[in-house]
Structure formats: structure tokens, C-alpha cells
Design an enzyme around this catalytic site. Structure first.
Site, PDB file in Angstrom:
ATOM      1  N   ASP A 210      -7.302  11.395  13.468  1.00  0.00           N
ATOM      2  CA  ASP A 210      -6.457  10.224  13.314  1.00  0.00           C
ATOM      3  C   ASP A 210      -5.265  10.554  12.405  1.00  0.00           C
ATOM      4  O   ASP A 210      -5.407  11.268  11.417  1.00  0.00           O
ATOM      5  CB  ASP A 210      -7.275   9.077  12.725  1.00  0.00           C
ATOM      6  CG  ASP A 210      -6.577   7.743  12.854  1.00  0.00           C
ATOM      7  OD1 ASP A 210      -6.165   7.408  13.966  1.00  0.00           O
ATOM      8  OD2 ASP A 210      -6.439   7.044  11.838  1.00  0.00           O
ATOM      9  N   GLU A 257      -4.084  12.068  17.322  1.00  0.00           N
ATOM     10  CA  GLU A 257      -3.447  10.753  17.387  1.00  0.00           C
ATOM     11  C   GLU A 257      -1.984  10.956  17.018  1.00  0.00           C
ATOM     12  O   GLU A 257      -1.658  11.200  15.859  1.00  0.00           O
ATOM     13  CB  GLU A 257      -4.159   9.782  16.442  1.00  0.00           C
ATOM     14  CG  GLU A 257      -3.662   8.356  16.524  1.00  0.00           C
ATOM     15  CD  GLU A 257      -2.572   8.062  15.524  1.00  0.00           C
ATOM     16  OE1 GLU A 257      -1.491   7.596  15.954  1.00  0.00           O
ATOM     17  OE2 GLU A 257      -2.782   8.288  14.328  1.00  0.00           O
ATOM     18  N   ASP A 305      -7.367  -0.222  17.662  1.00  0.00           N
ATOM     19  CA  ASP A 305      -6.414  -0.801  16.723  1.00  0.00           C
ATOM     20  C   ASP A 305      -5.468  -1.819  17.363  1.00  0.00           C
ATOM     21  O   ASP A 305      -4.644  -2.410  16.666  1.00  0.00           O
ATOM     22  CB  ASP A 305      -5.564   0.305  16.088  1.00  0.00           C
ATOM     23  CG  ASP A 305      -6.274   1.015  14.952  1.00  0.00           C
ATOM     24  OD1 ASP A 305      -7.218   0.434  14.391  1.00  0.00           O
ATOM     25  OD2 ASP A 305      -5.883   2.146  14.625  1.00  0.00           O
TER      26      ASP A 305
END
Length: 405
Positions: A210, A257, A305
Site C-alpha cells: 500500500d 498501489e 477505500d
């Protein structure tokens, strides 16, 4: 599983039909069973092998000291507790039983995890595990490697992580994680990152990192700033780290990401190591058909998210919705959500991931997480069974086949 092992006796049912997770209630329910199992457990060869891992005993001590300090962060512990990780002078003999209880919990977790992973792998399913680029201050990672982070003499962060104002948050996101001391980490041969990625590479088949952009440049916020509007972009030694990593572990499968407003250098870093990136249609759908898509990426309708697809579509302006209907006019389904999912599956991207909330056409109540916020209802959504999914599986089976996936 604990009952099958003969480690616990009777089990009371618990919240089988709950749509949301009450973590406090779950912990209170499970704790007595864990204690019962621990007292009935006899150390075996597998346990003795597990405990020989470097991190296991230190983690158990960390958890034990947190427990006797009312779960306070380690920076608030008494000096003798706080310094144990560096000088080992504090006598832990009084707490040996609690330390071994914490080791037992980790041992059971890891045994059950690998049973699940092996079962999935036998079915031809790979598991992609998510790791954040940063770690929490209140962790063994930071307590045991304080020189690897930008901390003051008391162990408190001088700078913290986050991102400046963007699509998700008008005042940015102030995550609060301590910033890495990249000079120290580099001087240590990047051991912290090599160990971390190698370990999770064994836990999962694919590792998704991430906030990959922080390996190129990261947003450094002064710790006394109440939000993320004030900060500076700093450079990280991404190439040196990944050169070292792939030299040692060339088979490590990593997905990154790479979302948001990024400078070109982030994509160059990603592509230099042929790392798979991400494309989220809720953020970038623009009627240019396949503009921006490529094979070496994962395409999503949305992520944990973002809004659920049906809610995101409902929020769009009428003009966008009209154009979308025209865009999907030759698609085979009578609703935009299914056509959007089919569009995703037809992408040239190597992998397509559809959140289950989108497969089931769920509204915003089924959103997983809202960035920039903490606490309820984030990460509480729970699917009590797969009945609804089974009802639509035939439709998606045909869709997947038609998309040649």
C-alpha cells in the site's frame, strides 16, 4: 479447531447472523476459550520450531508489557520496561506464563492461517496479502528498531506520515505513522525491509504494498501539525532498496498501489522492476474506452477505500449517467452496475478484482473503509453467509466466460 484438538470443551454460539463486527465483543467472547486452550496445550515439535523465530519471543514480551501497562503505547511505559528491548535487564520471570500465552496465540494463528492458505492453493486460488508501507508507532517493529525511524529521545515521532490534500480528503490524511530513517535503514543493508517482505512473501502468494509512491517520494508532516496540509516531499532510496530486494529474493511477487496524483518518477520506478500496478475505474473512468489500461496491472471497479459501485454511480451528475447509458447501449445487461462489472472483466489487465459488495449490488452501508477516518463503521462490514452470492453466481460465471477470463 481448538475443540477438535481437544483443547477446549463446550462452545457457546456467537453472533452468527451479525452484519457488522463488534471487535470488543469478539475479543471478550474468544478470550476465555484461548485461555482454556492454552492451559490444555502441551508443547510439541512444531511449537518449539515456531518459537525459534527471531521475532516470536520479542513480540510476546511486547504484548505482555503492554498488558501490564494497561495497553499503553511503549513510549509511555516505565523506563525499565521501555529499555528491555535494548538492555534485557528487566526481570521477566514473573511474567513468563503470560509471555508463553502470547506465543501460544501466535502459534495457533499461524497454524490455522497456513491450513487455510494450503487449502486455497490446492483449489488453485492464490492469496494476495496487503501490507502498509508504514508501520504503527505502537509496534514491535518500532520498539525494536528505534534508530530506523525519526523519533525523539523519548521515542515519540518528530515527523509522521500521510498524504497532502487530494480526492479522498480536503485537508489531506494525517496517518500518524513514524517516518523511516532511510539513512539508517540503508546503512543496515535494508535488512528491515528485506526481512519484512520475505516474511510476508511466505505468508501470502502475492504481496500488495500500500502507498507504493513513498518509495519514490513521501509526504513528511511535522508531528505537531494537526492535519496533513503542512509538510514536505522527501525522496526515498527506492531503486537501491528494490535492487537489493530482488537480488536476494528474485521470485517475490509484488503488486503496488500506485493510485492518486503521482509524479512520473513513481511509474518509472514501478515499471523498472516490472511491478504490477492498479487501475480503479471509480477514479479514472472517462469514456475513452481503454485509455490508460495495460496488461501488467489489476483492474478494479472499486476498492476497500472507495464507495460501493452502486453508491458511486448514484452520486454522479445526470449528464454522466446519460453518457454512461449510451456508452453501455450495446452491452448485454439491463443495469449499469452489471455492465460496469462486465466492462471491468473485459479489460486487457491481467487480473480483474470485483469487491463482493459490487457483485451483490450493495449500497453504502456495505462500504469497507473511508480514508482519513478511524473507528466505527470502518472495517466492520460482515457477510453472514454466501446465500446471496450463490444466487448470482450463474450470471457472473457467464460474464467471466464471455470476457474470456
Amino acid at each position: 479447531d481448538l475443540k477438535k484438538r481437544g483443547l477446549i470443551q463446550k462452545i457457546k454460539p456467537f453472533a452468527k447472523n451479525a452484519n457488522h463486527i463488534d471487535y470488543g465483543a469478539v475479543r471478550a467472547y474468544k478470550e476465555p476459550y484461548f485461555i482454556e486452550a492454552y492451559h490444555n496445550f502441551k508443547q510439541n515439535k512444531a511449537f518449539r520450531a515456531f518459537i525459534r523465530q527471531d521475532w516470536v519471543y520479542e513480540y510476546a514480551v511486547f504484548r505482555t508489557l503492554k498488558k501490564i501497562n494497561g495497553e499503553k503505547c511503549w513510549v509511555e511505559w516505565p523506563a525499565e520496561h521501555k529499555k528491555w528491548i535494548s538492555d534485557r535487564t528487566f526481570d521477566l520471570s514473573l511474567y513468563e506464563d503470560e509471555i508463553y500465552y502470547q506465543i501460544f496465540l501466535q502459534f495457533i494463528l499461524f497454524e490455522e492461517w497456513f491450513k487455510l492458505k494450503q487449502y486455497a492453493n490446492r483449489k488453485g486460488i492464490k492469496i494476495m496479502g496487503d501490507i502498509p508501507i508504514y508501520v504503527g508507532l505502537d509496534s514491535l517493529d518500532v520498539w525494536s528498531y528505534q534508530d530506523g525511524f525519526l523519533l525523539d529521545k523519548d521515542g515519540r515521532p518528530t515527523f509522521i506520515a500521510g498524504v497532502p490534500p487530494d480526492y479522498f480528503a480536503k485537508r489531506g490524511q494525517r496517518w500518524g505513522n513514524p517516518i523511516y530513517n532511510w539513512k539508517k535503514i540503508k546503512d543496515d543493508g535494508f535488512a528491515f525491509w528485506l526481512d519484512r517482505l520475505y516474511y510476508v512473501g511466505n505468508l501470502y502468494d502475492i504481496v500488495r504494498i500500500d502507498h507504493f509512491r513513498a518509495f519514490d517520494t513521501f509526504w513528511q508532516i511535522p508531528s505537531d501539525c494537526p492535519d496533513a496540509t503542512i509538510g514536505t516531499w522527501e525522496e526515498a532510496p527506492g531503486y537501491e532498496l528494490f535492487d537489493t530486494l530482488f537480488n536476494m529474493y528474485p521470485q517475490l511477487a509484488i503488486v503496488v498501489e500506485d493510485l492518486g496524483d503521482l509524479r512520473d518518477e513513481v511509474g518509472i520506478l514501478r515499471d523498472h522492476y516490472d511491478l504490477m500496478g492498479m487501475r480503479v475505474l471509480e477514479f479514472c473512468f472517462d469514456f475513452d474506452k481503454r485509455d490508460g489500461e495495460k496488461e501488467n496491472q489489476i483492474i478494479y471497479t472499486g476498492t476497500h477505500d472507495s464507495e460501493t459501485l452502486i453508491h458511486w454511480l448514484s452520486m454522479q451528475k445526470s449528464g454522466f449517467k446519460t453518457r454512461l447509458k449510451r456508452f453501455f447501449s450495446d452491452y448485454p445487461y439491463d443495469n449499469i452496475v452489471d455492465n460496469f462489472i462486465y466492462y471491468t472483466l473485459k479489460s486487457e489487465s491481467l487480473l480483474a478484482i470485483i469487491p463482493i459488495s459490487d457483485l451483490l449490488h450493495k449500497n453504502e452501508k456495505y462500504r469497507i473503509n473511508t480514508p482519513g477516518t478511524i473507528g466505527s463503521p470502518n472495517w466492520e462490514m460482515r457477510l453472514k453467509n454466501y446465500d446471496e452470492l450463490y444466487q448470482v453466481m450463474d450470471k457472473y460465471k457467464k460474464m467471466i466466460k464471455a470476457a474470456n477470463r
